[in-house]
Design an enzyme around this catalytic site. Structure first.
Site, PDB file in Angstrom:
ATOM      1  CG  HIS A 186      -2.109   0.832   1.159  1.00  0.00           C
ATOM      2  ND1 HIS A 186      -2.428   1.749   2.140  1.00  0.00           N
ATOM      3  CD2 HIS A 186      -3.082   0.952   0.220  1.00  0.00           C
ATOM      4  CE1 HIS A 186      -3.538   2.371   1.820  1.00  0.00           C
ATOM      5  NE2 HIS A 186      -3.952   1.915   0.658  1.00  0.00           N
TER       6      HIS A 186
ATOM      7  CE  LYS B  72      -1.831   5.045  -1.583  1.00  0.00           C
ATOM      8  NZ  LYS B  72      -1.761   3.985  -0.568  1.00  0.00           N
TER       9      LYS B  72
ATOM     10  CG  ASP C  70      17.141  14.084 -10.711  1.00  0.00           C
ATOM     11  OD1 ASP C  70      17.193  13.006 -11.319  1.00  0.00           O
ATOM     12  OD2 ASP C  70      17.036  15.187 -11.280  1.00  0.00           O
TER      13      ASP C  70
ATOM     14  CG  HIS D 274      -8.060   7.821  -0.229  1.00  0.00           C
ATOM     15  ND1 HIS D 274      -6.691   7.857  -0.480  1.00  0.00           N
ATOM     16  CD2 HIS D 274      -8.433   6.541  -0.436  1.00  0.00           C
ATOM     17  CE1 HIS D 274      -6.279   6.660  -0.828  1.00  0.00           C
ATOM     18  NE2 HIS D 274      -7.308   5.834  -0.817  1.00  0.00           N
TER      19      HIS D 274
ATOM     20  CE  LYS E 204      -4.675   6.202   2.809  1.00  0.00           C
ATOM     21  NZ  LYS E 204      -6.056   6.008   2.742  1.00  0.00           N
TER      22      LYS E 204
ATOM     23  CG  ASP F 121       0.314  15.581  23.230  1.00  0.00           C
ATOM     24  OD1 ASP F 121      -0.902  15.490  23.487  1.00  0.00           O
ATOM     25  OD2 ASP F 121       1.173  14.825  23.712  1.00  0.00           O
TER      26      ASP F 121
END
Length: 537
Positions: free
Chosen positions: A171, A173, A178, A435, A437, A442
């Site tokens: 999962h 990404k 460079d 979508h 996450k 704190d």
């Protein structure tokens, strides 16, 4: 004759079984000898970023990308800047408008002499086999498939014969150019992630980063690129000729002539971030940034929850963020806390920690089964005193007057504020499904990545993300629960009779039935709640 007939039938069955077994067996994994890594120290991107990086020793520069077109423009701009290397790692890459345009940029980079490595989870590339095989034929491109399906169509058959392996997916990404800049976060490659889809749009969050964290992302990529689950595409995909590369270019030209795509590309070209990237004047927050990721062996089931925090992202997260002492703000499109998660959140609340959660309402979710896994825990969370919000379908609710005024006031420093509000700020673009996450602890530390708060991310899929030690950005995400979130989401609460109600500022009275859920929906979700599927979610 009967005995011989039985023997023949048995022999035929054994031959058929052996053929099926061969069809669903992965080919022998043979990797080419690794070429020397290109020298990226003198690229234009290196020269552009070096003064800022040198001025902030030990820190990384981060820029949050909450806006879909801006996130797409950033990737396109970086790909065009590439001179030596382009390392891309994704769970889903679609063959739609944005997916096709980015693939053409990848091909153009390879034509310029850039070494391109494309690592894709094999579950998320439907319809791209021929294009990917053709790309892999390019002398400067190498494509690898993570945890592949030996039978290419229909892939679902693979689950029948090899479910324990194929149920585990990569999962992660990342988009690294460079060795100097990277984009990581929640977005896959596809129209719905970049605000150009004809159907539902996703509210999501990425981070553009430069500095030391880029080296950590590069190390993570190498680990997955060489992992036992990564197979060269040519071992699995049907052989096709070079004409498929010509088809990719033709397909892209068709995409650019499409009126919707043309308007989108114009809007992308007009974005300030393209010029800011090109002129090295993008305002960044400089902070200590740490990359966390699962060991790729998790995809083979080698890593169990009890094996410690050095190989699993969930354990690393606990160590990196510490125990919240005052406040925890969670934004998660797929939120299935489970009994253990609920117990942990209730324990935090019992110690006086303020806990706020934003996830999808049923009307906004794109995975009904996930809602069935989440819904049973709402009352327990609310009884513990946890604030719970569910994102509305953005297509049904336009931004409020206050939000429009607030958006118009954002200047350069406000760009950080708009991005800092994360997925909530993306609601202003009419997104209909959450979508992102991310969570803030704190008002000091912010996590952004691919990790969902669900059993699948904890136990099955491999994940990655970064912890940013920035009071500014963490505070902005926390503040979103006091301004942006309540105006774009339902606040779930308990009624006087301890039933669930859904409140929103524009409603004259709370809703006492779940928004967007009809009779058939309630029946379907009711059935799913009774099935033992939580471990799959």
């Amino acid at each position: 004759m009967r005995a011989s007939g039985k023997l023949l039938a048995m022999g035929a069955a054994l031959v058929a079984a052996a053929a099926i077994r061969r069809a669903f067996t992965l080919p022998q994994r043979a990797l080419p000898d690794p070429a020397p890594a290109p020298d990226v120290s003198q690229t234009t991107l290196a020269r552009m970023t070096r003064p800022s990086v040198d001025a902030h020793p030990g820190l990384s520069g981060v820029y949050l990308l909450a806006d879909g077109p801006e996130a797409f423009a950033t990737r396109m701009s970086l790909a065009r800047q590439a001179e030596k290397t382009l390392d891309l790692q994704y769970y889903i890459w679609r063959g739609d408008r944005t997916g096709t345009m980015l693939l053409e940029e990848v091909l153009d980079a390879a034509d310029r002499g850039v070494r391109v490595r494309l690592l894709l989870d094999d579950n998320g590339i439907d319809g791209l086999d021929q294009v990917l095989f053709a790309l892999d034929r390019h002398p400067r491109v190498e494509v690898r498939l993570f945890n592949p399906f030996p039978v290419r169509w229909p892939k679902v058959l693979g689950y029948v014969f090899d479910f324990p392996r194929l149920n585990r997916r990569m999962h992660n990404k990342s988009f690294t150019v460079d060795g100097q800049a990277t984009v990581i976060g929640g977005r896959n490659i596809g129209d719905e992630y970049f605000g150009v889809a004809d159907g539902p749009l996703f509210a999501d969050l990425d981070v553009l980063a430069i500095g030391p964290v880029v080296d950590e992302v590069a190390t993570q990529f190498e680990a997955y690129w060489n992992a036992a689950s990564s197979f060269p595409a040519r071992l699995l995909l049907r052989r096709v000729g070079p004409r498929n590369l010509r088809r990719l270019r033709k397909r892209s030209s068709i995409v650019e002539r499409d009126p919707t795509a043309r308007r989108y590309l114009k809007a992308v070209r007009d974005l300030e971030i393209v010029r800011q990237l090109a002129e090295a004047r993008l305002p960044m927050e400089w902070a200590k940034v740490s990359l966390l990721h699962d060991d790729p062996g998790k995809a083979l089931g080698y890593l169990k929850r009890a094996e410690g925090s050095d190989a699993r992202l969930s354990g690393l997260l606990e160590n990196a963020i510490g125990t919240p002492k005052r406040e925890l703000a969670i934004i998660a499109g797929y939120f299935v806390p489970g009994k253990r998660g609920v117990a942990n959140l209730r324990a935090l609340r019992a110690r006086g920690v303020e806990v706020s959660i934003l996830t999808n309402a049923y009307e906004a979710t794109d995975v009904g089964a996930v809602h069935a896994g989440y819904a049973p825990y709402r009352r327990q969370l609310l009884r513990a005193g946890i604030r719970l919000f569910e994102m509305c379908d953005g297509a049904r609710q336009a931004p409020s007057r206050r939000e429009r005024r607030k958006g118009s006031r954002l200047g350069v420093s406000g760009r950080l504020r708009g991005s800092g509000s994360g997925s909530a700020s993306a609601l202003r673009a009419g997104a209909s499904t959450l979508h992102a996450k991310t969570f803030a602890v704190d008002r000091q530390r912010l996590f952004v990545g691919s990790f969902n708060f669900d059993p699948r991310s904890i136990d099955l899929n491999t994940e990655m993300g970064i912890v940013i030690e920035s009071p500014l950005l963490a505070g902005l995400v926390a503040d979103a629960f006091d301004d942006v979130v309540p105006e774009n989401a339902y606040e779930v609460a308990l009624s006087e009779h301890r039933g669930l109600i859904w409140k929103r500022p524009d409603l004259s009275a709370p809703l006492r039935r779940e928004p967007g859920m009809g009779l058939r929906d309630r029946l379907a979700i009711g059935i799913l709640k009774r099935l033992d599927i939580e471990w799959l979610l």
